[in-house]
Each structure stands twice: as C-alpha cells, then as structure tokens.
Design a protein around this motif. Structure first.
Motif, mmCIF file in Angstrom:
data_model
loop_
_atom_site.group_PDB
_atom_site.id
_atom_site.type_symbol
_atom_site.label_atom_id
_atom_site.label_comp_id
_atom_site.label_asym_id
_atom_site.label_seq_id
_atom_site.Cartn_x
_atom_site.Cartn_y
_atom_site.Cartn_z
ATOM 1 N N ARG A 102 0.851 -1.195 0.000
ATOM 2 C CA ARG A 102 0.000 0.000 0.000
ATOM 3 C C ARG A 102 0.879 1.235 0.000
ATOM 4 N N ASN A 103 0.258 2.348 -0.343
ATOM 5 C CA ASN A 103 0.953 3.629 -0.282
ATOM 6 C C ASN A 103 1.065 4.059 1.181
ATOM 7 N N LEU A 104 2.279 4.333 1.626
ATOM 8 C CA LEU A 104 2.501 4.711 3.015
ATOM 9 C C LEU A 104 2.351 6.217 3.248
ATOM 10 N N ILE A 105 2.189 6.988 2.174
ATOM 11 C CA ILE A 105 1.905 8.416 2.309
ATOM 12 C C ILE A 105 0.417 8.594 2.600
ATOM 13 N N LYS A 106 0.111 9.390 3.583
ATOM 14 C CA LYS A 106 -1.285 9.694 3.921
ATOM 15 C C LYS A 106 -1.701 10.972 3.191
ATOM 16 N N ASN A 107 -2.949 10.987 2.700
ATOM 17 C CA ASN A 107 -3.476 12.161 2.007
ATOM 18 C C ASN A 107 -2.559 12.572 0.852
ATOM 19 N N PRO A 108 -2.342 11.699 -0.117
ATOM 20 C CA PRO A 108 -1.321 11.930 -1.147
ATOM 21 C C PRO A 108 -1.648 12.999 -2.173
ATOM 22 N N SER A 109 -2.923 13.414 -2.278
ATOM 23 C CA SER A 109 -3.296 14.403 -3.297
ATOM 24 C C SER A 109 -4.058 15.599 -2.741
ATOM 25 N N GLY A 110 -4.219 15.661 -1.429
ATOM 26 C CA GLY A 110 -4.870 16.817 -0.840
ATOM 27 C C GLY A 110 -6.360 16.679 -0.616
ATOM 28 N N ALA A 160 1.348 11.653 -4.348
ATOM 29 C CA ALA A 160 2.610 11.382 -3.647
ATOM 30 C C ALA A 160 2.603 9.931 -3.154
ATOM 31 N N THR A 161 3.684 9.209 -3.403
ATOM 32 C CA THR A 161 3.697 7.771 -3.111
ATOM 33 C C THR A 161 5.022 7.328 -2.509
ATOM 34 N N VAL A 162 4.918 6.548 -1.438
ATOM 35 C CA VAL A 162 6.037 5.758 -0.896
ATOM 36 C C VAL A 162 5.502 4.360 -0.715
ATOM 37 N N ARG A 163 6.063 3.390 -1.423
ATOM 38 C CA ARG A 163 5.600 2.015 -1.296
ATOM 39 C C ARG A 163 6.740 1.058 -1.610
ATOM 40 N N PHE A 164 6.570 -0.182 -1.173
ATOM 41 C CA PHE A 164 7.565 -1.200 -1.480
ATOM 42 C C PHE A 164 7.339 -1.708 -2.893
#
Length: 285
Positions: A104-112, A275-279
C-alpha cells in the motif's frame, strides 16, 4: 404454574444451548490441527483475535502461535510480502495481516483530499498552498492523471516558495525491522506534477531514507524542474526506486516544493498529485 413451566422451559433451552456449544467445541478441537487452522483462517480477524483464544487452550495456542494459520489468512486477503521474503513467527504474520505495509501507499493524504492534513508545511509563501479540484475548477492543465481512480484533487503552489513534507515511520506502519535490515526490500517513491499552460513554474522532489537518529542514509533529489510559459499543461511523473540501501533505515522523508516563475498573485505555480512511498514489486506469498 404457567410461570414455573415457562421458567423450566427457558432453563432447559439454555442447557441445550450450552450442551450443543460444548459438543461443537469438543468436535472441532478433535479435528486435525491443519483442518482447524484452515477453518479458523476463515474467521474475521476481530473474532479470531478477541473471541477464539477464549474458547480453549488449544485454540489460544493456534491463534497466537500458528504461522500456517496466518499465512493462509494473509494469502487469502492479499496481505503480501516483498518477493522472496519469509516470516518465521506468528507474531510477524499477525503484524503483516493487520497493517499490510508492503502492499500500500505509506503516504497519507497523497493528493490533498483532506487538505494539508498529515503534511508539515515548511514554506507557505506567496498566497500559500491550496487544494484544487477537477472538474469544478479551471486548473490550467490537462486532466488529473489519477482522475480515473477517483482522485480528483491536487496540491497547487503560489508565486513564492511552497514546500511541504511527510515523514513516514516504517516501523509504525507495520514494517518488520529484520526485513528492513537484512533484506532491504526496494522502496519506490513517486509523484505526478504539472505546470499551468499560461505560467512558468518550477518543481522539486527530495526523498531521504533516514536512520532512527534522523541521519540520512540514502537520498534522491529530482533537482529543480523548470517549465516555461506556454510549454506546460501536461502531467509527468517523477519516480525513483531505492535498492540495496544499508541497514538501519527507519523513516522515509518525502519533501515536495513548487512556485511560479512570473510572480503572479494566486496559485499559478506547480501542481502535485499522488505522492507515493511504497515497497516495489510486492508479491503474494
């Protein structure tokens, strides 16, 4: 007399229910352990963790000690590990199931969609950050790249620097320390950005892998990406994969910034979405 008969009937019914429950418990507990594990793997995680351990000692042991049980649940419900990795304890599998950090994407609220919630605003100059929506607002660029997935918001910047960041704690998100330190599963970071057609602007993305004491162990910097007036409007994606990073990574610091180059009042600077941080390349076990 009627009241007495009614009371006796209720007591008999209760006794029958208790007897049936004991017989069911005895019958299930006499099943081969692998069959019982399979049956319990079909139970919701709330019931499995809160109620099933109270049934008997055997069920308690299976729920909290069985790797096979939780591997089955993770596979069925698409809770995945990076390719080639394995977990050896039930506790680690329970953590994987409950938090699913590798898929999953570990960034919360990636687009506002939630405004600037979860983002630390570093610079809010000019007219500051704002959230733009499509199609309600004329945003001066092509259709949002994630609009087809229902993501119809983006961050927009102003005529002086707007910078914000989010610090992701990998352990808090459910990652396993020994997986991070011994296997270094690839971490992918990315974000979509665009300039308006009618105004030049600049964008920059900086992402750092940090140790517990905030030392930077690895860093990606897109550099200042400039688009001139009348050349923008199209969205492009910045993407990078961290591989073979050293042991000790505990945080991912995601920082993005933008502004326009013509000092126009309002929000004519760069826009960001997704905005994305994922494995990277997570696969089911």
């Amino acid at each position: 007399m009627g009241s007495s008969q009614s009371g006796n009937a209720k007591m008999m019914a209760l006794g029958n229910e208790e007897s049936a429950s004991r017989n069911l418990q005895h019958g299930m507990s006499s099943l081969p352990e692998e069959v019982l594990e399979f049956i319990l793997s079909l139970v919701s995680n709330e019931t499995l963790l809160q109620s099933c351990p109270l049934v008997c000692k055997l069920w308690n042991v299976i729920v909290f000690d069985s790797v096979s049980l939780w591997r089955q649940k993770c596979t069925r419900d698409h809770k995945v590990l990076p390719a080639g990795l394995e977990l050896t304890s039930a506790r680690d599998w329970i953590q994987l199931y409950m938090k699913n950090p590798y898929n999953r994407n570990l960034i919360k609220n990636p687009s506002g969609k939630e405004g600037l919630k979860f983002w630390e605003v570093i610079s809010n100059d000019g007219d500051g950050w704002c959230i733009e929506q499509e199609p309600e607002e004329e945003v001066g660029c092509d259709m949002f790249p994630l609009a087809m997935t229902g993501d119809c918001c983006c961050f927009a910047t102003s005529y002086s620097l707007c910078e914000a960041g989010q610090k992701v704690s990998l352990l808090d998100e459910g990652c396993h320390q020994h997986v991070l330190d011994n296997c270094s599963p690839p971490i992918e970071i990315s974000e979509w950005h665009a300039a308006r057609r009618d105004c030049g602007s600049v964008y920059q993305l900086t992402v750092s892998l940090m140790a517990e004491d905030d030392r930077v162990l690895e860093k990606f910097d897109s550099g200042s990406m400039r688009e001139e007036q009348w050349t923008g409007g199209a969205w492009s994606q910045v993407k990078h994969v961290f591989r073979n990073y050293p042991p000790g990574v505990r945080y991912v610091q995601f920082m993005h910034s933008g502004k326009d180059t013509q000092f126009w009042a309002g929000h004519y600077g760069q826009k960001m979405q997704g905005a994305t941080v994922r494995f990277y390349e997570a696969e089911a076990e």
